[in-house]
Scaffold this motif. Structure first.
Motif, PDB file in Angstrom:
ATOM      1  N   PHE A  34      11.367  11.053  -6.313  1.00 30.72           N
ATOM      2  CA  PHE A  34      11.494  10.263  -5.067  1.00 30.72           C
ATOM      3  C   PHE A  34      11.061   8.827  -5.321  1.00 30.72           C
ATOM      4  N   ARG A  35      11.878   7.882  -4.909  1.00 23.97           N
ATOM      5  CA  ARG A  35      11.491   6.469  -5.031  1.00 23.97           C
ATOM      6  C   ARG A  35      11.955   5.740  -3.785  1.00 23.97           C
ATOM      7  N   ASN A  36      11.060   4.937  -3.242  1.00 27.60           N
ATOM      8  CA  ASN A  36      11.419   4.201  -2.031  1.00 27.60           C
ATOM      9  C   ASN A  36      12.216   2.955  -2.411  1.00 27.60           C
ATOM     10  N   ILE A  84      25.711   7.325  -4.628  1.00 25.19           N
ATOM     11  CA  ILE A  84      24.624   8.128  -5.184  1.00 25.19           C
ATOM     12  C   ILE A  84      24.067   7.545  -6.476  1.00 25.19           C
ATOM     13  N   PHE A  85      24.424   6.303  -6.800  1.00 23.85           N
ATOM     14  CA  PHE A  85      23.864   5.689  -8.008  1.00 23.85           C
ATOM     15  C   PHE A  85      22.369   5.423  -7.831  1.00 23.85           C
ATOM     16  N   ARG A  86      22.004   4.928  -6.661  1.00 23.89           N
ATOM     17  CA  ARG A  86      20.593   4.617  -6.420  1.00 23.89           C
ATOM     18  C   ARG A  86      20.165   5.305  -5.132  1.00 23.89           C
ATOM     19  N   MET A  87      19.414   6.373  -5.267  1.00 20.95           N
ATOM     20  CA  MET A  87      19.017   7.173  -4.108  1.00 20.95           C
ATOM     21  C   MET A  87      17.503   7.154  -3.941  1.00 20.95           C
ATOM     22  N   ARG A  88      17.069   7.554  -2.771  1.00 23.20           N
ATOM     23  CA  ARG A  88      15.614   7.640  -2.546  1.00 23.20           C
ATOM     24  C   ARG A  88      15.100   9.025  -2.939  1.00 23.20           C
ATOM     25  N   GLU A  89      15.962  10.005  -2.875  1.00 31.84           N
ATOM     26  CA  GLU A  89      15.620  11.349  -3.346  1.00 31.84           C
ATOM     27  C   GLU A  89      16.703  11.720  -4.347  1.00 31.84           C
ATOM     28  N   PHE A  90      16.330  11.976  -5.573  1.00 39.18           N
ATOM     29  CA  PHE A  90      17.343  12.258  -6.591  1.00 39.18           C
ATOM     30  C   PHE A  90      16.807  13.270  -7.587  1.00 39.18           C
ATOM     31  N   GLU A  91      17.656  13.635  -8.527  1.00 40.30           N
ATOM     32  CA  GLU A  91      17.219  14.634  -9.496  1.00 40.30           C
ATOM     33  C   GLU A  91      17.297  14.085 -10.913  1.00 40.30           C
ATOM     34  N   ASP A 101      22.251  12.919 -10.529  1.00 42.75           N
ATOM     35  CA  ASP A 101      23.192  12.368  -9.544  1.00 42.75           C
ATOM     36  C   ASP A 101      24.077  11.296 -10.180  1.00 42.75           C
ATOM     37  N   ARG A 102      23.476  10.513 -11.080  1.00 43.53           N
ATOM     38  CA  ARG A 102      24.296   9.492 -11.758  1.00 43.53           C
ATOM     39  C   ARG A 102      25.321  10.135 -12.675  1.00 43.53           C
ATOM     40  N   THR A 103      24.937  11.260 -13.298  1.00 41.31           N
ATOM     41  CA  THR A 103      25.908  11.956 -14.149  1.00 41.31           C
ATOM     42  C   THR A 103      27.043  12.493 -13.273  1.00 41.31           C
ATOM     43  N   GLU A 134      23.085   1.836 -16.193  1.00 39.76           N
ATOM     44  CA  GLU A 134      22.261   2.895 -16.804  1.00 39.76           C
ATOM     45  C   GLU A 134      22.546   4.291 -16.256  1.00 39.76           C
ATOM     46  N   LEU A 135      22.752   5.208 -17.220  1.00 37.92           N
ATOM     47  CA  LEU A 135      22.949   6.608 -16.874  1.00 37.92           C
ATOM     48  C   LEU A 135      21.758   7.432 -17.377  1.00 37.92           C
ATOM     49  N   GLU A 136      21.273   7.051 -18.545  1.00 42.60           N
ATOM     50  CA  GLU A 136      20.169   7.791 -19.167  1.00 42.60           C
ATOM     51  C   GLU A 136      19.255   6.817 -19.892  1.00 42.60           C
ATOM     52  N   GLY A 137      17.964   7.110 -19.878  1.00 42.65           N
ATOM     53  CA  GLY A 137      17.018   6.278 -20.625  1.00 42.65           C
ATOM     54  C   GLY A 137      16.404   7.089 -21.759  1.00 42.65           C
ATOM     55  N   ILE A 138      16.279   6.465 -22.927  1.00 48.05           N
ATOM     56  CA  ILE A 138      15.598   7.114 -24.044  1.00 48.05           C
ATOM     57  C   ILE A 138      14.438   6.214 -24.444  1.00 48.05           C
ATOM     58  N   HIS A 139      13.235   6.761 -24.352  1.00 51.75           N
ATOM     59  CA  HIS A 139      12.050   5.921 -24.513  1.00 51.75           C
ATOM     60  C   HIS A 139      11.097   6.515 -25.520  1.00 51.75           C
ATOM     61  N   SER A 140      10.551   5.658 -26.344  1.00 55.93           N
ATOM     62  CA  SER A 140       9.468   6.085 -27.218  1.00 55.93           C
ATOM     63  C   SER A 140       8.184   5.722 -26.472  1.00 55.93           C
TER      64      SER A 140
HETATM   65  P1  ATP Z   1      17.009   1.675 -12.721  1.00 51.21           P
HETATM   66  O1  ATP Z   1      16.689   0.580 -13.698  1.00 51.21           O
HETATM   67  O2  ATP Z   1      18.493   1.881 -12.512  1.00 51.21           O
HETATM   68  O3  ATP Z   1      16.231   1.610 -11.443  1.00 51.21           O
HETATM   69  P2  ATP Z   1      15.083   3.216 -14.141  1.00 51.21           P
HETATM   70  O4  ATP Z   1      15.122   2.530 -15.463  1.00 51.21           O
HETATM   71  O5  ATP Z   1      14.001   2.929 -13.192  1.00 51.21           O
HETATM   72  O6  ATP Z   1      16.514   3.027 -13.409  1.00 51.21           O
HETATM   73  P3  ATP Z   1      14.123   5.684 -15.194  1.00 51.21           P
HETATM   74  O7  ATP Z   1      12.804   5.572 -14.585  1.00 51.21           O
HETATM   75  O8  ATP Z   1      14.283   5.455 -16.666  1.00 51.21           O
HETATM   76  O9  ATP Z   1      15.176   4.768 -14.392  1.00 51.21           O
HETATM   77  O10 ATP Z   1      14.726   7.097 -14.797  1.00 51.21           O
HETATM   78  C1  ATP Z   1      15.566   7.851 -15.645  1.00 51.21           C
HETATM   79  C2  ATP Z   1      16.914   8.117 -15.026  1.00 51.21           C
HETATM   80  O11 ATP Z   1      16.783   8.564 -13.685  1.00 51.21           O
HETATM   81  C3  ATP Z   1      17.796   6.887 -14.929  1.00 51.21           C
HETATM   82  O12 ATP Z   1      18.482   6.672 -16.139  1.00 51.21           O
HETATM   83  C4  ATP Z   1      18.728   7.254 -13.803  1.00 51.21           C
HETATM   84  O13 ATP Z   1      19.829   8.006 -14.286  1.00 51.21           O
HETATM   85  C5  ATP Z   1      17.895   8.138 -12.919  1.00 51.21           C
HETATM   86  N1  ATP Z   1      17.445   7.382 -11.742  1.00 51.21           N
HETATM   87  C6  ATP Z   1      16.409   6.527 -11.669  1.00 51.21           C
HETATM   88  N2  ATP Z   1      16.274   6.032 -10.430  1.00 51.21           N
HETATM   89  C7  ATP Z   1      17.265   6.596  -9.698  1.00 51.21           C
HETATM   90  C8  ATP Z   1      17.649   6.499  -8.325  1.00 51.21           C
HETATM   91  N3  ATP Z   1      16.985   5.748  -7.476  1.00 51.21           N
HETATM   92  N4  ATP Z   1      18.712   7.231  -7.905  1.00 51.21           N
HETATM   93  C9  ATP Z   1      19.391   8.025  -8.773  1.00 51.21           C
HETATM   94  N5  ATP Z   1      19.059   8.157 -10.056  1.00 51.21           N
HETATM   95  C10 ATP Z   1      18.014   7.459 -10.529  1.00 51.21           C
END
Ligand code: ATP
Length: 512
Positions: free
Chosen positions: A248-250, A258-265, A377-379, A331-337
């Motif tokens: 969840f992010r406000n 559904i690219f940027r949602m407040r409740e997502f998976e 959701d982005r996928t 962004e669809l996926e993040g890969i972080h060290s």
């Molecule tokens: P953005 O820069 O787009 O806000 P983020 O870098 O904050 O994303 P991460 O914290 O790395 O995103 O989260 C990992 C993944 O979760 C992202 O690659 C994205 O697919 C998904 N994600 C993040 N925030 C959201 C959102 N508000 N709604 C839908 N999917 C999200």
């Protein structure tokens, strides 16, 4: 059709065919909150399964977890979310609308980029066959001027964000003469920091201690269970823990469906490694995750890596896998060290050791972590937007189809009796019974066969099976394939095997 109209059509289609609805629509909806309908939930479940099988079932050293959404409030202090999970916000005093300052600048930069594209278009028209795009981009004075501006603004924005220089960020918005899209004015407030976590109260007494948060990422549920899983599963480093769950992010900028949602998976995997080996594993997971995306067969040109210039406080390397959405590569996926940041923080805040004794080196250490984090959701949106096609057919007809990868399609096979009588429905149900234990099926007897094919095309069903009068005599049916629309007579006995070979998760995963 331009991309904006295409995106509108995709959103309308998602609603019309039961993929995605606005949340609480009868009360005028809630922004950036969505519900998945009867088709959407199937597609979503199939994506989850595809990820889970690839990450958990195919790796001996990766196991799953399902942690609770509520966590001890200290978790979010330790992770840094209470102190630093902020967005820089700015309000327009005339429209009273609130924006993310960095997003206003990013939109400005996209507009500049569009200007370059327009110049290229003009050049192409003017020079025809002799047009050399690379040369034009390097020499055209208008292009060079815009490029210079883009580079300068990008650099200044990145510096301001890196240094938490909010006044600098505001000045940049003023310098770029950015106006509020609603009021058209440049009457901006200061830039302020806004925490993205939702909070709520747990228990009946409302004091400080009861304040808890809805998790803004699933990762922390994995970190706090690192030792539980390691010990109970007798895991040896390197190993991973995978989890799918809500976050969840406000979010202030609620747009792009559904690219940027407040409740997502999120579908996240944290891979614990020996310190010093993290770069090797970072590169490994970068490539492995891209292969997973490519295995779905939507085409390599839809994906690209974007290495981060600005690293989060916990990371020593990070990149995104971006996808070509109708509104551009995002962004669809993040890969972080993530280094040993999270486990070290939890060690500090909980007072409990978060270490692994490595029998190979005879030493204890806090492992380093590589994270792969993909938005479900982005996928979903990536699949939907790549699959959506408005196709012109011979004879002036047209159809809308979803060319979804068969493995993800909500319905794999539709069984259609040609008419509603003469024993055809009964025969059709016999065929359905042969399939329904192994795949999602649909039975449909309403309307003409042509209309029924169109309905299945629109939800992405890869196969339609038609039962006609001849079937009663020879036990043969017509198998129609979605993309090519080819029709073939095949024995009922062969149908199950034929469809299974095309929708098998294994077949797709083997191509990774
Ligand atoms: P953005 O820069 O787009 O806000 P983020 O870098 O904050 O994303 P991460 O914290 O790395 O995103 O989260 C990992 C993944 O979760 C992202 O690659 C994205 O697919 C998904 N994600 C993040 N925030 C959201 C959102 N508000 N709604 C839908 N999917 C999200």
């Amino acid at each position: 059709m331009n991309q904006e109209d295409l995106f509108k059509n995709i959103i309308a289609h998602a609603k019309e065919y039961g993929f995605v609805f606005q949340s609480s629509e009868i009360y005028d909806g809630m922004s950036a909150v969505y519900d998945y309908g009867q088709m959407g939930v199937e597609l979503k479940n199939n994506i989850k399964r595809y990820w889970w099988e690839a990450m958990v079932h195919l790796h001996e050293n990766i196991v799953g977890l399902d942690a609770a959404i509520f966590m001890h409030p200290k978790v979010w202090e330790a992770s840094g979310h209470v102190g630093a999970f902020n967005d820089p916000l700015i309000d327009n005093k005339d429209s009273k609308k609130r924006y993310r300052a960095d997003v206003l600048l990013e939109d400005y930069l996209s507009k500049q980029q569009e200007k370059i594209e327009k110049e290229v278009e003009k050049g192409r028209k003017r020079f025809g066959d002799t047009f050399h795009e690379a040369q034009f981009l390097k020499t055209n004075p208008n292009v060079l001027r815009v490029k210079e501006k883009i580079d300068l603004v990008t650099q200044k924005m990145s510096d301001a964000l890196n240094q938490n220089d909010w006044e600098g960020l505001r000045q940049l918005i003023l310098d770029c003469e950015i106006v509020c899209p609603v009021s058209g004015s440049r009457n901006w407030t200061e830039v302020r920091q806004f925490n993205l976590m939702f909070s709520t109260k747990m228990g009946s007494v409302s004091d400080e201690a009861d304040q808890i948060y809805l998790r803004p990422e699933t990762a922390q549920g994995i970190f706090v269970n690192f030792l539980n899983v390691q010990k109970s599963g007798r895991m040896k480093i390197p190993f991973g823990i995978a989890q799918i769950g809500k976050a969840f992010r406000n979010e202030i900028v609620a747009r792009q469906f559904i690219f940027r949602m407040r409740e997502f998976e999120q579908m996240e995997m944290q891979f614990f490694v020996r310190p010093g080996t993290e770069m090797e594993w970072y590169n490994h997971w970068k490539e492995a995750r891209l292969r997973w995306h490519l295995s779905l067969g939507l085409g390599a040109d839809r994906y690209r890596f974007h290495d981060h210039d600005k690293l989060a406080h916990y990371a020593n390397a990070a990149c995104d896998i971006e996808f070509a959405f109708p509104f551009g590569f995002k962004e669809l996926e993040g890969i972080h060290s993530r280094t040993d940041f999270d486990l070290t923080q939890h060690q500090k805040y909980s007072g409990r050791k978060q270490q692994f004794f490595d029998p190979e080196t005879n030493e204890s250490y806090v492992p380093y972590v590589i994270e792969t984090s993909i938005g479900l959701d982005r996928t979903f949106l990536a699949m939907l937007s790549a699959a959506y096609i408005e196709e012109a057919l011979e004879g002036g007809e047209s159809r809308v189809l979803l060319k979804l990868p068969a493995v993800l399609a909500p319905i794999k096979a539709a069984v259609l009796p040609l008419v509603k009588k003469d024993g055809l429905p009964q025969k059709a149900r016999e065929v359905l019974d042969l399939l329904k234990f192994d795949m999602q099926t649909q039975y449909d007897e309403k309307d003409s066969i042509g209309k029924r094919y169109r309905r299945q095309d629109a939800i992405g069903t890869p196969y339609c099976i038609t039962i006609d009068h001849q079937t009663l005599e020879d036990n043969m049916v017509t198998l129609r394939e979605r993309d090519s629309m080819t029709q073939e007579r095949i024995p009922i006995a062969d149908i199950h095997g034929r469809i299974m070979s095309k929708i098998s998760i294994g077949k797709y995963l083997k191509s990774m």
